[in-house]
Design a protein around this motif. Structure first.
Motif, PDB file in Angstrom:
ATOM      1  N   TYR A  84       0.817  -1.218   0.000  1.00 20.86           N
ATOM      2  CA  TYR A  84       0.000   0.000   0.000  1.00 20.86           C
ATOM      3  C   TYR A  84       0.851   1.268   0.000  1.00 20.86           C
ATOM      4  O   TYR A  84       0.339   2.343   0.287  1.00 20.86           O
ATOM      5  CB  TYR A  84      -0.947  -0.006   1.204  1.00 20.86           C
ATOM      6  CG  TYR A  84      -2.059  -0.999   1.039  1.00 20.86           C
ATOM      7  CD1 TYR A  84      -3.234  -0.650   0.378  1.00 20.86           C
ATOM      8  CD2 TYR A  84      -1.922  -2.300   1.504  1.00 20.86           C
ATOM      9  CE1 TYR A  84      -4.245  -1.573   0.201  1.00 20.86           C
ATOM     10  CE2 TYR A  84      -2.934  -3.232   1.335  1.00 20.86           C
ATOM     11  CZ  TYR A  84      -4.089  -2.857   0.690  1.00 20.86           C
ATOM     12  OH  TYR A  84      -5.095  -3.778   0.510  1.00 20.86           O
ATOM     13  N   ARG A  85       2.126   1.136  -0.344  1.00 21.94           N
ATOM     14  CA  ARG A  85       2.976   2.333  -0.376  1.00 21.94           C
ATOM     15  C   ARG A  85       2.484   3.342  -1.399  1.00 21.94           C
ATOM     16  O   ARG A  85       2.616   4.544  -1.191  1.00 21.94           O
ATOM     17  CB  ARG A  85       4.428   1.949  -0.647  1.00 21.94           C
ATOM     18  CG  ARG A  85       5.057   1.197   0.528  1.00 21.94           C
ATOM     19  CD  ARG A  85       6.461   0.748   0.227  1.00 21.94           C
ATOM     20  NE  ARG A  85       6.419  -0.200  -0.889  1.00 21.94           N
ATOM     21  CZ  ARG A  85       7.480  -0.608  -1.569  1.00 21.94           C
ATOM     22  NH1 ARG A  85       8.676  -0.150  -1.262  1.00 21.94           N
ATOM     23  NH2 ARG A  85       7.367  -1.480  -2.543  1.00 21.94           N
ATOM     24  N   GLY A  86       1.886   2.874  -2.493  1.00 24.59           N
ATOM     25  CA  GLY A  86       1.346   3.787  -3.498  1.00 24.59           C
ATOM     26  C   GLY A  86       0.197   4.630  -2.950  1.00 24.59           C
ATOM     27  O   GLY A  86       0.102   5.832  -3.231  1.00 24.59           O
ATOM     28  N   ASP A 142       4.910  11.750  -2.635  1.00 27.03           N
ATOM     29  CA  ASP A 142       6.252  11.900  -2.088  1.00 27.03           C
ATOM     30  C   ASP A 142       7.127  10.732  -2.529  1.00 27.03           C
ATOM     31  O   ASP A 142       6.782   9.573  -2.320  1.00 27.03           O
ATOM     32  CB  ASP A 142       6.185  11.965  -0.556  1.00 27.03           C
ATOM     33  CG  ASP A 142       7.523  12.298   0.044  1.00 27.03           C
ATOM     34  OD1 ASP A 142       8.361  11.378   0.158  1.00 27.03           O
ATOM     35  OD2 ASP A 142       7.739  13.471   0.385  1.00 27.03           O
ATOM     36  N   HIS A 143       8.257  11.069  -3.135  1.00 25.83           N
ATOM     37  CA  HIS A 143       9.171  10.060  -3.683  1.00 25.83           C
ATOM     38  C   HIS A 143       9.689   9.121  -2.592  1.00 25.83           C
ATOM     39  O   HIS A 143       9.741   7.901  -2.783  1.00 25.83           O
ATOM     40  CB  HIS A 143      10.335  10.754  -4.399  1.00 25.83           C
ATOM     41  CG  HIS A 143      11.312   9.803  -5.007  1.00 25.83           C
ATOM     42  ND1 HIS A 143      11.076   9.173  -6.212  1.00 25.83           N
ATOM     43  CD2 HIS A 143      12.514   9.361  -4.571  1.00 25.83           C
ATOM     44  CE1 HIS A 143      12.100   8.386  -6.499  1.00 25.83           C
ATOM     45  NE2 HIS A 143      12.989   8.486  -5.523  1.00 25.83           N
ATOM     46  N   ALA A 144      10.071   9.696  -1.446  1.00 26.28           N
ATOM     47  CA  ALA A 144      10.622   8.873  -0.356  1.00 26.28           C
ATOM     48  C   ALA A 144       9.595   7.863   0.144  1.00 26.28           C
ATOM     49  O   ALA A 144       9.922   6.710   0.395  1.00 26.28           O
ATOM     50  CB  ALA A 144      11.106   9.761   0.787  1.00 26.28           C
ATOM     51  N   VAL A 145       8.352   8.288   0.281  1.00 30.19           N
ATOM     52  CA  VAL A 145       7.288   7.400   0.769  1.00 30.19           C
ATOM     53  C   VAL A 145       7.055   6.266  -0.220  1.00 30.19           C
ATOM     54  O   VAL A 145       6.945   5.105   0.167  1.00 30.19           O
ATOM     55  CB  VAL A 145       5.984   8.189   1.021  1.00 30.19           C
ATOM     56  CG1 VAL A 145       4.820   7.259   1.319  1.00 30.19           C
ATOM     57  CG2 VAL A 145       6.180   9.184   2.159  1.00 30.19           C
ATOM     58  N   LEU A 146       6.988   6.590  -1.495  1.00 22.50           N
ATOM     59  CA  LEU A 146       6.728   5.589  -2.525  1.00 22.50           C
ATOM     60  C   LEU A 146       7.846   4.559  -2.622  1.00 22.50           C
ATOM     61  O   LEU A 146       7.590   3.375  -2.802  1.00 22.50           O
ATOM     62  CB  LEU A 146       6.524   6.258  -3.879  1.00 22.50           C
ATOM     63  CG  LEU A 146       6.181   5.329  -5.046  1.00 22.50           C
ATOM     64  CD1 LEU A 146       4.883   4.569  -4.778  1.00 22.50           C
ATOM     65  CD2 LEU A 146       6.089   6.118  -6.335  1.00 22.50           C
ATOM     66  N   HIS A 147       9.087   4.997  -2.454  1.00 20.34           N
ATOM     67  CA  HIS A 147      10.224   4.121  -2.701  1.00 20.34           C
ATOM     68  C   HIS A 147      10.877   3.554  -1.445  1.00 20.34           C
ATOM     69  O   HIS A 147      11.730   2.670  -1.553  1.00 20.34           O
ATOM     70  CB  HIS A 147      11.268   4.831  -3.561  1.00 20.34           C
ATOM     71  CG  HIS A 147      10.741   5.139  -4.931  1.00 20.34           C
ATOM     72  ND1 HIS A 147      10.535   4.162  -5.876  1.00 20.34           N
ATOM     73  CD2 HIS A 147      10.316   6.302  -5.486  1.00 20.34           C
ATOM     74  CE1 HIS A 147      10.028   4.711  -6.966  1.00 20.34           C
ATOM     75  NE2 HIS A 147       9.879   6.005  -6.753  1.00 20.34           N
ATOM     76  N   ALA A 148      10.486   4.030  -0.269  1.00 21.78           N
ATOM     77  CA  ALA A 148      11.043   3.457   0.965  1.00 21.78           C
ATOM     78  C   ALA A 148      10.522   2.036   1.124  1.00 21.78           C
ATOM     79  O   ALA A 148       9.329   1.789   0.929  1.00 21.78           O
ATOM     80  CB  ALA A 148      10.644   4.298   2.167  1.00 21.78           C
ATOM     81  N   PRO A 149      11.374   1.098   1.483  1.00 23.20           N
ATOM     82  CA  PRO A 149      10.891  -0.264   1.724  1.00 23.20           C
ATOM     83  C   PRO A 149       9.845  -0.319   2.843  1.00 23.20           C
ATOM     84  O   PRO A 149       8.938  -1.138   2.815  1.00 23.20           O
ATOM     85  CB  PRO A 149      12.154  -1.034   2.126  1.00 23.20           C
ATOM     86  CG  PRO A 149      13.294  -0.215   1.624  1.00 23.20           C
ATOM     87  CD  PRO A 149      12.824   1.209   1.633  1.00 23.20           C
ATOM     88  N   VAL A 150      10.010   0.596   3.825  1.00 30.00           N
ATOM     89  CA  VAL A 150       9.108   0.638   4.980  1.00 30.00           C
ATOM     90  C   VAL A 150       8.798   2.091   5.311  1.00 30.00           C
ATOM     91  O   VAL A 150       9.696   2.933   5.324  1.00 30.00           O
ATOM     92  CB  VAL A 150       9.751  -0.018   6.226  1.00 30.00           C
ATOM     93  CG1 VAL A 150       8.815   0.055   7.427  1.00 30.00           C
ATOM     94  CG2 VAL A 150      10.159  -1.445   5.954  1.00 30.00           C
ATOM     95  N   ASN A 151       7.540   2.364   5.583  1.00 24.36           N
ATOM     96  CA  ASN A 151       7.116   3.655   6.118  1.00 24.36           C
ATOM     97  C   ASN A 151       6.525   3.397   7.497  1.00 24.36           C
ATOM     98  O   ASN A 151       5.677   2.516   7.657  1.00 24.36           O
ATOM     99  CB  ASN A 151       6.042   4.296   5.226  1.00 24.36           C
ATOM    100  CG  ASN A 151       6.596   4.747   3.900  1.00 24.36           C
ATOM    101  OD1 ASN A 151       7.170   5.811   3.797  1.00 24.36           O
ATOM    102  ND2 ASN A 151       6.426   3.922   2.866  1.00 24.36           N
ATOM    103  N   ILE A 152       7.007   4.146   8.474  1.00 24.65           N
ATOM    104  CA  ILE A 152       6.468   4.043   9.836  1.00 24.65           C
ATOM    105  C   ILE A 152       5.504   5.219  10.002  1.00 24.65           C
ATOM    106  O   ILE A 152       5.839   6.352   9.635  1.00 24.65           O
ATOM    107  CB  ILE A 152       7.586   4.144  10.895  1.00 24.65           C
ATOM    108  CG1 ILE A 152       8.727   3.178  10.603  1.00 24.65           C
ATOM    109  CG2 ILE A 152       7.013   4.012  12.303  1.00 24.65           C
ATOM    110  CD1 ILE A 152       8.568   1.786  11.090  1.00 24.65           C
ATOM    111  N   ILE A 153       4.344   4.955  10.556  1.00 22.09           N
ATOM    112  CA  ILE A 153       3.363   6.011  10.789  1.00 22.09           C
ATOM    113  C   ILE A 153       3.094   6.107  12.282  1.00 22.09           C
ATOM    114  O   ILE A 153       2.816   5.102  12.938  1.00 22.09           O
ATOM    115  CB  ILE A 153       2.056   5.746  10.019  1.00 22.09           C
ATOM    116  CG1 ILE A 153       2.362   5.639   8.525  1.00 22.09           C
ATOM    117  CG2 ILE A 153       1.030   6.849  10.291  1.00 22.09           C
ATOM    118  CD1 ILE A 153       1.199   5.198   7.685  1.00 22.09           C
TER     119      ILE A 153
END
Length: 173
Positions: free
Chosen positions: A80-82, A91-102
């Motif tokens: 669901y990074r997209g 945001d490029h970093a969000v789309l391409h980061a292997p993991v996003n912490i919220i």
């Protein structure tokens, strides 16, 4: 390009030093947990969720981090990074980061005691946890940043939050 994915032990270190239970103290009336990041009244209303692509030891999905049993609970499967990237203005970093912490706040955990000040404590306590997160990420040579601007409704829905009780505060790719 895409950053190389962190390993599960690396994620565990990041989660432990950001929001984990670092000490337990037993008293006659029960046990008190101390966490890596201080929180007003030790009420610990800041929670962490992960939105990740496929990792070597973790399937793509949305996960909630449970500090009490140091576990990840799957909220939904799939990448669901997209969706998250779209909610952050692609945001490029969000789309391409292997993991996003919220970071989220379950504000009733703080509001019952601090009432109108609970809103301020959401961001104060999230900031304390985020400072630990940034220091740990730097120590592990993991690139990251803090994103505070996003479409709240989209992120809250992605995490399956009951917004009468809990809302997203920051995204950390």
């Amino acid at each position: 390009g895409t950053e190389s994915p962190p390993t599960l032990p690396t994620l565990a270190t990041l989660l432990f030093l950001s929001a984990g239970i670092t000490k337990r103290r037993t008293y006659p009336r029960g046990e008190i947990y101390f966490r890596a990041a201080a929180c007003t009244g030790a009420l610990y209303h800041i929670d962490l969720y992960l939105v990740c692509g496929e990792l070597p030891e973790l399937p793509a999905g949305v996960y909630h981090f449970g500090p009490h049993d140091f576990s990840l609970r799957c909220v939904r499967t799939g990448d669901y990074r997209g969706v998250l990237a779209e909610a952050t203005g692609n945001d490029h970093a969000v789309l391409h980061a292997p993991v996003n912490i919220i970071c989220t706040s379950t504000y009733w955990r703080n509001a019952w005691k601090y009432q109108a000040r609970a809103y301020r404590h959401c961001f104060w306590d999230a900031g304390t946890l985020i400072a630990n997160f940034l220091a740990t990420a730097a120590g592990l040579s993991l690139p990251t940043q803090v994103i505070g601007g996003f479409v709240d409704a989209t992120v809250n829905q992605l995490l399956d939050l009951d917004t009468d009780r809990e809302v997203a505060l920051a995204v950390l790719p």
